[in-house]
Design a protein around this motif. Sequence first.
Motif, PDB file in Angstrom:
ATOM      1  N   LEU A 103       0.835  -1.195   0.000  1.00  6.80           N
ATOM      2  CA  LEU A 103       0.000   0.000   0.000  1.00  6.80           C
ATOM      3  C   LEU A 103       0.875   1.253   0.000  1.00  6.80           C
ATOM      4  O   LEU A 103       0.637   2.184  -0.762  1.00  6.80           O
ATOM      5  CB  LEU A 103      -0.947   0.000   1.203  1.00  6.80           C
ATOM      6  N   ALA A 104       1.914   1.273   0.835  1.00  6.86           N
ATOM      7  CA  ALA A 104       2.801   2.449   0.873  1.00  6.86           C
ATOM      8  C   ALA A 104       3.483   2.668  -0.478  1.00  6.86           C
ATOM      9  O   ALA A 104       3.571   3.804  -0.961  1.00  6.86           O
ATOM     10  CB  ALA A 104       3.849   2.292   1.973  1.00  6.86           C
ATOM     11  N   GLY A 105       3.952   1.601  -1.101  1.00 12.61           N
ATOM     12  CA  GLY A 105       4.575   1.721  -2.421  1.00 12.61           C
ATOM     13  C   GLY A 105       3.603   2.231  -3.463  1.00 12.61           C
ATOM     14  O   GLY A 105       3.959   3.060  -4.315  1.00 12.61           O
ATOM     15  N   GLN A 106       2.379   1.743  -3.387  1.00 10.98           N
ATOM     16  CA  GLN A 106       1.345   2.187  -4.332  1.00 10.98           C
ATOM     17  C   GLN A 106       0.988   3.660  -4.095  1.00 10.98           C
ATOM     18  O   GLN A 106       0.784   4.418  -5.040  1.00 10.98           O
ATOM     19  CB  GLN A 106       0.095   1.313  -4.190  1.00 10.98           C
ATOM     20  N   LEU A 107       0.915   4.059  -2.821  1.00 11.24           N
ATOM     21  CA  LEU A 107       0.621   5.469  -2.522  1.00 11.24           C
ATOM     22  C   LEU A 107       1.749   6.371  -3.001  1.00 11.24           C
ATOM     23  O   LEU A 107       1.492   7.442  -3.568  1.00 11.24           O
ATOM     24  CB  LEU A 107       0.393   5.657  -1.022  1.00 11.24           C
ATOM     25  N   GLU A 108       2.973   5.937  -2.777  1.00  5.32           N
ATOM     26  CA  GLU A 108       4.132   6.723  -3.223  1.00  5.32           C
ATOM     27  C   GLU A 108       4.082   6.947  -4.731  1.00  5.32           C
ATOM     28  O   GLU A 108       4.338   8.062  -5.219  1.00  5.32           O
ATOM     29  CB  GLU A 108       5.411   5.987  -2.823  1.00  5.32           C
ATOM     30  N   ALA A 109       3.739   5.914  -5.477  1.00  5.84           N
ATOM     31  CA  ALA A 109       3.654   6.028  -6.938  1.00  5.84           C
ATOM     32  C   ALA A 109       2.562   7.016  -7.350  1.00  5.84           C
ATOM     33  O   ALA A 109       2.751   7.802  -8.288  1.00  5.84           O
ATOM     34  CB  ALA A 109       3.387   4.658  -7.557  1.00  5.84           C
ATOM     35  N   ARG A 110       1.438   7.009  -6.655  1.00  9.86           N
ATOM     36  CA  ARG A 110       0.336   7.892  -7.021  1.00  9.86           C
ATOM     37  C   ARG A 110       0.605   9.339  -6.612  1.00  9.86           C
ATOM     38  O   ARG A 110       0.212  10.260  -7.306  1.00  9.86           O
ATOM     39  CB  ARG A 110      -0.967   7.409  -6.380  1.00  9.86           C
TER      40      ARG A 110
END
Length: 182
Positions: free
Chosen positions: A11-18
Amino acid sequence: MAWNRSSGQSLAGQLEARLGEPVGDVSLTLAKVAGGTGPLNIPNQLRGVSAQWIVLDGGANDLSGKCEAAEYTPILERLISKDGARGAIPALVSDLRGRGARVIWADYYTAPRYAGTGCEAPYDMLEERLARMAAADAGVTLVDMDAVFTPDDLTLFASDRMHPSPKGSALMADQIAPLLVR
């Protein structure tokens, strides 16, 4: 929250990308809110963390496998009272709010492993209590993942049929990221 970290798709990696900004992640698998020791205790993981926004969840590992009311009721009470005002979760959120953070609580989805069983009840009760807690504080937002996750779509889940797949983590990030930019 730590699931899919090794592939960079947590989730953190996905949020960082967005968001296009660094997103810290102190989560560990198997951690508990009202149990666990050392780093496997979520409040311990957050000790000393200071941020404008903190996204978290918790309680599933505390409740894991407790499907009878006699088993889960005392655990729910330790986690969060019926009115959402007392327990380990409100204490944690209050501590984070006292540090100036706004909190997004990512509520659980119904995992295929538990769908249609008595094991759904404690998670439904947890959600109701979390909603009461969030309603009492404008700095707390509850994001109900059941609104977008369906236990019938196995592509959203890891092979254990409980944790999110990378696609599931991405779906969670899709729900949370817009809240972080307001």
